[in-house]
Design an enzyme around this catalytic site. Structure first.
Site, PDB file in Angstrom:
ATOM      1  N   ASP A  22       0.880  -1.169   0.000  1.00 12.30           N
ATOM      2  CA  ASP A  22       0.000   0.000   0.000  1.00 12.30           C
ATOM      3  C   ASP A  22       0.920   1.222   0.000  1.00 12.30           C
ATOM      4  O   ASP A  22       1.782   1.352   0.858  1.00 12.30           O
ATOM      5  CB  ASP A  22      -0.871  -0.041   1.254  1.00 12.30           C
ATOM      6  CG  ASP A  22      -1.979   0.988   1.201  1.00 12.30           C
ATOM      7  OD1 ASP A  22      -3.139   0.590   1.124  1.00 12.30           O
ATOM      8  OD2 ASP A  22      -1.660   2.200   1.236  1.00 12.30           O
ATOM      9  N   LEU A  23       0.759   2.086  -1.010  1.00 12.82           N
ATOM     10  CA  LEU A  23       1.665   3.230  -1.119  1.00 12.82           C
ATOM     11  C   LEU A  23       1.437   4.171   0.061  1.00 12.82           C
ATOM     12  O   LEU A  23       0.299   4.384   0.482  1.00 12.82           O
ATOM     13  CB  LEU A  23       1.441   3.966  -2.436  1.00 12.82           C
ATOM     14  CG  LEU A  23       1.642   3.129  -3.691  1.00 12.82           C
ATOM     15  CD1 LEU A  23       1.618   4.023  -4.924  1.00 12.82           C
ATOM     16  CD2 LEU A  23       2.963   2.370  -3.637  1.00 12.82           C
ATOM     17  N   ASP A  54      -4.253   2.400  -4.624  1.00 12.26           N
ATOM     18  CA  ASP A  54      -2.796   2.311  -4.492  1.00 12.26           C
ATOM     19  C   ASP A  54      -2.404   0.990  -3.853  1.00 12.26           C
ATOM     20  O   ASP A  54      -1.359   0.884  -3.236  1.00 12.26           O
ATOM     21  CB  ASP A  54      -2.256   3.498  -3.684  1.00 12.26           C
ATOM     22  CG  ASP A  54      -2.842   3.546  -2.291  1.00 12.26           C
ATOM     23  OD1 ASP A  54      -3.896   2.912  -2.063  1.00 12.26           O
ATOM     24  OD2 ASP A  54      -2.248   4.203  -1.423  1.00 12.26           O
TER      25      ASP A  54
END
Ligand code: C2E
Ligand code: CA
Ligand code: CA
Length: 795
Positions: free
Chosen positions: A401-402, A444
């Protein structure tokens, strides 16, 4: 008229007249057909000759049979040479006339040609009459003669026009009828002109052919010729029709989009253009080739060429060796009178391409081209089934997960966000092996499947590489923004036995990585599950905390060290959770930040603190903690402004505490916001100084009014030399910049004494005052109450 009638009825044998007329009708019908056929045929000269011969014979035969019917009652016969000559004249003139009518381009050429045919009729008649030998003298009535010639010429002219007119079917009989009239009319009118005076001195020559004998020969020969020419005509018309039909078929077959091949056994007899184009073959080279050249599958071939009539999907090989997906269907057809197999070939390439494209879209993410969740799930299921659950090899599942991706989108727009997603996908893809799979699960969120690991720890090497790769990707980032990711790793079959659980475990580990500072990875551990669940429950409860009135503020006094005067209070949030009781802000604030709820909570705290402070008698300041999430929300200065307006608190009494860590995320933006806040007249304190990136440049660059040394440095500062050195350095820095320093977390008199000795400007801590409800400090904020602290005064 009467003369002609008398001539026919009295001077002729009427039965033979009818025979002559019948032959004439028959020959005229044939003549009309032949004339039309000659006009349309590509072999025109041949058919013109046949037509002329047939017509000439017809005229000639009619004449001589009619002559046989003519009974002058005297011995008579025919001169052979002239008889033959009369036939030749009839054929020649009819031929020339017909040619003229068909071929000449000038107007009324048909009439002229017809008139020439009429002339032919007359010329034949008179030559035929010249061949007639009789025991008597023949004399002619010129008026009848002229009428006979006129009738023959005019009627033949119009008969020809009708014969060649466009409305062929309707005019056939009319044209033939006119021609019959031209011939018979001419003959009988001309015969009416004849008078024979018996004269025994005129002898019929010995070589003359007897009339009866000639008539029989004429009838036979002319019938024979007429029959033969009508047979030839019929055959030729049919051939021409067939040829035309065949051409039409070819055109039709070539116009077909589908390829068509006609085979005799395995040998190709012919194929249409579509098939040639499809197989890149030359039309001319196809015939004679074996169908096996294109259709390699021998079993299918024999099926198709024998009796199968069903549609089959298969492949053919073109002349260049390229494989083409096709649909085939075969039928048995009668071709040139023999049974053949016709194969219809449909090119499936575009359909296959479209199918492949649709399939691709269904399994891939449009932005990055990576496999999507559906694809990912299928592959994970498949690999889990294939991975030996006895532990020979392992499968690692990474959930990524960014970090702070939402902020990228908010700050730089969605185009920049998309660019980052593509960069991340590219950077990670380059690190993966053939069997690994990177998928974008949405937003993301990414996931990596790494099968066939010999040890579970091998996964950590890849995780390290991913973090490093993203770091180097940042060097090229056009927005200069830090992309980083948090990674949670779960291992099959160690952490889970099925996809669902494995995904949950990796997700839990991801949550942990995020909680532990992001830009890092964590392997799943059993206890993480419980923690993650707990965090999620808190997050859920937190959303309802404000509407349910579970939040309040407590206040902790801040004092001047030199006078001991209370200068203000720091407002600190408290949450009473009905399920778990009081929960510390060190637990719920990070969760509120993660989930974004901090925006509402911080807004509430700001307004509540301002409202409270505005009600105090004394103009003491109130310090409110501001989260990084608030600081970077687009309208934070406006919200502060409106809180001040709403509560009536003078701006110089509000102090905003901002941590150093929150500034460095985007220093330019933070600086702009701080300047706007300063412009409102609000004061700003740097909170928790020393715990973050603590750089001198930050302190200088930002417009702070106060530095708050973190309580970890104050703890035992009187005993710990290292802590003392740091505190002294910070105090020196503050003095150098002319910025007051406040020491947080003063818990003991010794710590207080040390700080006073170092001329620290201000202090805050349990020893100086525990955080508590504002009522506890009523005496400090009301008019008349002493503001000095007894502890400070005591020192
Ligand atoms: P902080 O801004 O550093 O707040 C001071 C913390 O130190 C408070 O903890 C306070 O109770 C504690 N403290 C004060 N004196 C002493 C002492 O002598 N010894 C020790 N050991 N601690 C002392 P608290 O209230 O638990 O708050 C923890 C953190 O939660 C705060 O640290 C702040 O970062 C955050 N926080 C609290 N309220 C808010 C708020 O309204 N908004 C935001 N954004 N953050 C808040
Ligand atoms: Ca604070
Ligand atoms: Ca602090």
């Amino acid at each position: 008229m009467l003369t002609v009638y008398n001539c026919i009825v009295n001077e002729h044998d009427v039965r033979l007249v009818f025979l002559a007329a019948a032959i004439c009708i028959f020959s005229c019908l044939t003549a009309v057909d032949l004339l039309r056929h000659a006009r349309n045929s590509i072999h025109r000269p041949v058919w013109l000759f046949v037509s002329a011969a047939s017509c000439g014979f017809g005229i000639w035969a009619t004449h001589f049979i009619a002559m046989m019917a003519f009974a002058p009652g005297l011995p008579s016969g025919y001169n052979g040479t002239l008889t033959v000559l009369s036939l030749l004249i009839a054929i020649a003139l009819t031929g020339i006339g017909a040619r003229l009518a068909i071929s000449a381009k000038w107007p009324n050429a048909d009439l002229a040609g017809g008139a020439l045919i009429g002339t032919g009729i007359a010329a034949m008649h008179f030559t035929g009459m010249a061949a007639f030998e009789v025991e008597g003298r023949i004399s002619w009535d010129p008026a009848f003669l002229a009428a006979a010639i006129g009738i023959g010429v005019i009627l033949a002219a119009f008969a020809t026009r009708l014969a060649l007119s466009k409305a062929e079917d309707k005019t056939r009989h009319a044209a033939a009828g006119l021609l019959v009239l031209a011939i018979c009319g001419h003959h009988f009118v001309a015969m009416s002109a004849v008078s024979i005076m018996p004269d025994a001195s005129v002898a019929v020559s010995a070589s003359a052919i007897p009339a009866n004998f000639l008539a029989v020969i004429v009838a036979l020969v002319s019938t024979l010729i007429l029959v033969a020419s009508s047979i030839a005509l019929t055959i030729d018309s049919r051939n021409q029709r067939n040829k035309f039909e065949l051409q039409r078929m070819y055109k039709l077959v070539n116009a077909a989009v589908e390829g068509l091949v006609i085979c005799d056994g395995e040998t190709i007899v012919t194929a249409n253009e579509s098939f040639c184009t499809l197989t890149s073959a030359e039309d001319s080279n196809l015939a004679g080739l074996s169908i096996a050249t294109f259709l390699l599958d021998a079993r299918l071939r024999s099926k198709l060429l024998s009796d199968q009539n069903e549609l089959v999907e298969t492949e053919i090989t073109d002349r260049n060796g390229e494989i083409i997906p096709v649909e085939l269907i075969a039928h048995t057809i009668d071709f040139n009178g023999k049974w053949h197999r016709a194969l219809a070939v449909r090119d499936l390439r575009s359909r296959k391409e479209a199918e492949a494209h649709i399939n691709y879209l269904a399994h891939h993410d449009a932005l990055t081209g990576l496999p999507n969740r559906r694809n990912f799930n299928a592959r994970l299921d498949q690999l889990i089934a294939a991975t030996d659950s006895n532990g020979e090899t392992y499968l690692a599942l990474f959930c990524l997960d960014l970090d702070r991706f939402k902020e990228v989108n908010d700050l730089f727009g969605h185009a920049a966000g998309d660019d980052i997603l593509r960069r991340v996908s590219g950077a990670i893809s380059r690190l993966l092996g053939m069997d690994d799979m990177l998928a974008r699960l949405g937003g993301d969120e990414f996931a990596v499947i790494v099968p066939g690991l010999v040890t579970p720890t091998a996964a950590s090497r890849l995780a390290d590489k991913i973090l490093e790769a993203l770091q180097s990707e940042n060097l090229n980032s056009p927005i200069g923004f830090l992309i980083s990711t948090s990674i949670g790793i779960a291992i099959f079959p160690v952490d889970a036995n099925d996809r669902e659980t494995l995904l949950n475990q990796a997700d839990t580990a991801l949550y942990q990585a995020k909680a532990e500072g992001r830009n890092t990875y964590r392997f799943f551990e059993a206890k993480m599950g419980a923690e993650a669940r707990e965090r999620r429950m808190i997050e859920h409860d937190l959303r309802n905390a404000l509407p349910r009135n579970e939040l309040r503020l407590v206040y902790q006094p801040q004092m001047r060290m030199d006078t001991g005067a209370v200068t203000g209070f720091e407002a600190l949030m408290r949450w009473h959770n009905p399920r778990q009781g009081d929960i510390s802000p060190t637990i719920f604030i990070p969760i509120a930040e993660e989930s974004g709820v901090i925006l509402q909570l911080g807004e509430w705290a700001l307004n509540e603190a301002c409202r409270e402070a505005a009600s105090w008698d004394k103009p003491l300041s109130v310090a409110v903690n501001v989260s990084a999430v608030q600081l970077y929300s687009h309208d934070f200065p406006q919200r502060v402004h409106s809180a001040l307006l709403k509560t009536g608190l003078p701006s110089n009494r509000l102090e905003l505490e901002i941590t150093e860590t929150s500034l460095i995320k985007d220093t330019n933006r933070a600086l702009t916001t701080l300047r706007q806040l300063k412009a409102l007249g609000v004061r700003i304190a740097m909170d928790d100084f020393g715990t973050g990136y603590s750089s001198l440049s930050n302190v200088r660059a930002f417009p702070f009014d106060m530095i708050k040394i973190d309580r970890s440095f104050i703890k035992s500062v009187d005993k710990n030399e290292q802590a003392a050195a740091i505190v002294k350095a910070v105090l020196g820095l503050g003095r150098g910049l002319g910025m007051p320093v406040l020491a947080e977390g003063i818990e003991t008199p010794d710590e207080l004494e040390f700080l006073m000795g170092e001329s620290c400007a201000a202090g805050q801590g349990f020893y100086l005052g525990m955080p508590g409800p504002i009522e506890d400090f009523r005496h400090l904020i009301s008019d008349g109450a002493p503001v000095e602290d007894k502890k400070l005064i005591a020192l």
